[in-house]
Enzyme design. Structure first.
Site, PDB file in Angstrom:
ATOM      1  N   SER A   1    -101.816 -22.499  98.207  1.00 27.77           N
ATOM      2  CA  SER A   1    -100.547 -22.922  98.793  1.00 27.77           C
ATOM      3  C   SER A   1     -99.993 -21.785  99.641  1.00 27.77           C
ATOM      4  CB  SER A   1     -99.556 -23.289  97.685  1.00 27.77           C
ATOM      5  OG  SER A   1     -98.238 -23.255  98.181  1.00 27.77           O
ATOM      6  N   SER A   2     -99.985 -21.978 100.945  1.00 28.42           N
ATOM      7  CA  SER A   2     -99.543 -20.928 101.863  1.00 28.42           C
ATOM      8  C   SER A   2     -98.096 -20.535 101.586  1.00 28.42           C
ATOM      9  CB  SER A   2     -99.696 -21.440 103.299  1.00 28.42           C
ATOM     10  OG  SER A   2     -99.136 -20.533 104.203  1.00 28.42           O
ATOM     11  N   ASN A   3     -97.219 -21.529 101.387  1.00 24.96           N
ATOM     12  CA  ASN A   3     -95.805 -21.171 101.206  1.00 24.96           C
ATOM     13  C   ASN A   3     -95.584 -20.434  99.888  1.00 24.96           C
ATOM     14  OD1 ASN A   3     -94.199 -23.057  99.176  1.00 24.96           O
ATOM     15  ND2 ASN A   3     -95.687 -24.377 100.205  1.00 24.96           N
TER      16      ASN A   3
ATOM     17  N   CYS B   1     -96.591 -35.086 106.028  1.00 29.14           N
ATOM     18  CA  CYS B   1     -95.173 -34.722 106.025  1.00 29.14           C
ATOM     19  C   CYS B   1     -94.607 -34.916 107.436  1.00 29.14           C
ATOM     20  CB  CYS B   1     -95.010 -33.269 105.598  1.00 29.14           C
ATOM     21  SG  CYS B   1     -93.321 -32.701 105.766  1.00 29.14           S
TER      22      CYS B   1
ATOM     23  N   HIS C   1    -100.851 -28.793  97.946  1.00 29.57           N
ATOM     24  CA  HIS C   1    -101.599 -27.652  97.418  1.00 29.57           C
ATOM     25  C   HIS C   1    -101.056 -27.220  96.056  1.00 29.57           C
ATOM     26  CE1 HIS C   1    -103.269 -26.443 101.629  1.00 29.57           C
ATOM     27  NE2 HIS C   1    -104.025 -27.321 101.020  1.00 29.57           N
TER      28      HIS C   1
ATOM     29  N   GLU D   1    -103.505 -27.829 107.656  1.00 32.61           N
ATOM     30  CA  GLU D   1    -102.456 -28.163 108.625  1.00 32.61           C
ATOM     31  C   GLU D   1    -102.813 -27.624 110.014  1.00 32.61           C
ATOM     32  OE1 GLU D   1     -98.029 -26.943 109.713  1.00 32.61           O
ATOM     33  OE2 GLU D   1     -98.362 -27.027 107.541  1.00 32.61           O
TER      34      GLU D   1
ATOM     35  N   CYS E   1     -90.996 -25.252 108.225  1.00 31.77           N
ATOM     36  CA  CYS E   1     -90.355 -26.269 107.394  1.00 31.77           C
ATOM     37  C   CYS E   1     -89.084 -25.705 106.765  1.00 31.77           C
ATOM     38  CB  CYS E   1     -91.384 -26.662 106.337  1.00 31.77           C
ATOM     39  SG  CYS E   1     -90.738 -27.385 104.863  1.00 31.77           S
TER      40      CYS E   1
ATOM     41  N   SER F   1     -94.608 -27.182  96.564  1.00 33.35           N
ATOM     42  CA  SER F   1     -95.419 -28.310  96.078  1.00 33.35           C
ATOM     43  C   SER F   1     -95.569 -28.272  94.561  1.00 33.35           C
ATOM     44  CB  SER F   1     -96.784 -28.306  96.764  1.00 33.35           C
ATOM     45  OG  SER F   1     -97.320 -27.016  96.812  1.00 33.35           O
TER      46      SER F   1
END
Length: 339
Positions: free
Chosen positions: A230-232, A99, A44, A129, A202, A275
């Protein structure tokens, strides 16, 4: 302006799972030539996707858009068995860049479903995901998006055994704090709830959140480099605000930084999602240096040296010799500085 400083969070940027996924596309293009189709964004990040598109990757939403018999890469976020079946029907040559940390969650879902457990999956609806993980045990999985959704869960109404085994799993890129709060509420409601054998979030997501907590304590402003989907990355903005930053903003590129964000700020923080290529962070630091923030202090909270091996299809060179996975792929991403 001598006291204007930037605290640079470490770890930041790529981690092993993202690096692997990007290298898979680069190597597939090297090996097979363009085009190589990729289902969904490989990771992402808009810059990575544009760079790979320029090199000959074609991103599609689903396998039915890929010509029959062509080659397709599955993104780092993983896919459901239905997607794998769809690719087989179209006789696609598949390369799986999922991943390994996501694959681990998929395996847990399959195993718990075989034990007739009900799976409470903590995650965001619509995220690739989550769709992939739910697809491994669709009839046994309930999505829980936030702590506030816990009270409304009614297993019996969903046709699930309220007295049977219950386990929680999670999307790998969530806020550690919020996930633990959701688990706490789930356990209050379902005292027999089991934990996964090991934490699903993660390590890279956790490490980046720990680092930004430390930065945010001493930064009036935090800039998070990364993409909207991008969630993170989005969680890093939340965590920065929660842990003391007066303001936190997300940017894809340095030119998106607004002067008014910097007004009156003596101490700023910079980090990025998992990412994001380091080159984008370097450009943000250069832009901040021009604005008078030339002192950069790195705040290191963890050291990441994990690497994942390539999918078997790419481990051997075209001439049959083993292809040791180097860091060549990571450097290759600097081909196109401007997206």
């Amino acid at each position: 302006a001598g006291h204007n400083r930037i605290l640079l969070a470490a770890p930041r940027c790529y981690y092993a799972g993202v690096d692997l996924a990007v290298v898979v596309v680069v190597k597939a293009l090297d090996r097979y030539g363009a085009p190589v189709y990729v289902r969904k964004q490989i990771v992402h990040n808009i810059h990575v996707v544009r760079t790979l598109e320029a090199a000959g990757a074609i991103f599609v939403d689903d396998v039915d858009e890929v010509p029959v018999g062509a080659r397709v890469v599955f993104s780092a976020h993983g896919v459901s068995p239905a997607v794998v079946a769809g690719a087989a029907e179209r006789e696609l040559d598949t390369i799986d860049a999922t991943c390994p940390l996501v694959t681990k969650v998929h395996r847990e879902a399959v195993r718990f479903a075989k034990q007739d457990a009900t799976i409470l999956l903590i995650g965001h609806a619509g995220h690739e995901e989550v769709e992939g993980t739910m697809g491994h045990a669709p009839e046994r999985t309930i999505l829980v998006q936030s702590p506030d959704e816990v009270d409304a869960i009614d297993l019996a109404a969903l046709g699930l055994d309220a007295d049977g085994p219950l386990v929680w799993l999670s999307q790998t890129t969530l806020s550690v704090d919020e996930t633990m709060e959701t688990v706490r509420r789930l356990r209050e409601k379902f005292p027999t709830l089991q934990d996964p054998p090991s934490d699903d979030i993660c390590y890279a997501t956790q490490n980046r959140q720990v680092a930004i907590k430390k930065v945010a304590e001493n930064a009036q402003l935090v800039i998070v480099v990364g993409s909207q989907n991008s969630s993170n990355t989005m969680r890093l903005v939340d965590v920065a605000l929660e842990y003391g930053a007066d303001a936190a903003y997300r940017v894809d590129y340095a030119h998106e930084i607004k002067q008014e964000w910097l007004d009156g700020v003596a101490s700023g923080g910079v980090t990025s999602g998992a990412s994001v290529p380091e080159v984008l962070v370097r450009e943000v630091l250069a832009s901040l240096a021009e604005a008078g923030y030339s002192e950069v202090e790195e705040v290191v909270t963890a050291d990441e040296d994990l690497m994942f091996s390539l999918p078997k299809e790419l481990r051997v060179s075209a001439d049959g010799t083993p292809d040791e996975r180097g860091l060549g792929g990571r450097r290759r991403l600097d081909w196109q500085r401007e997206a």
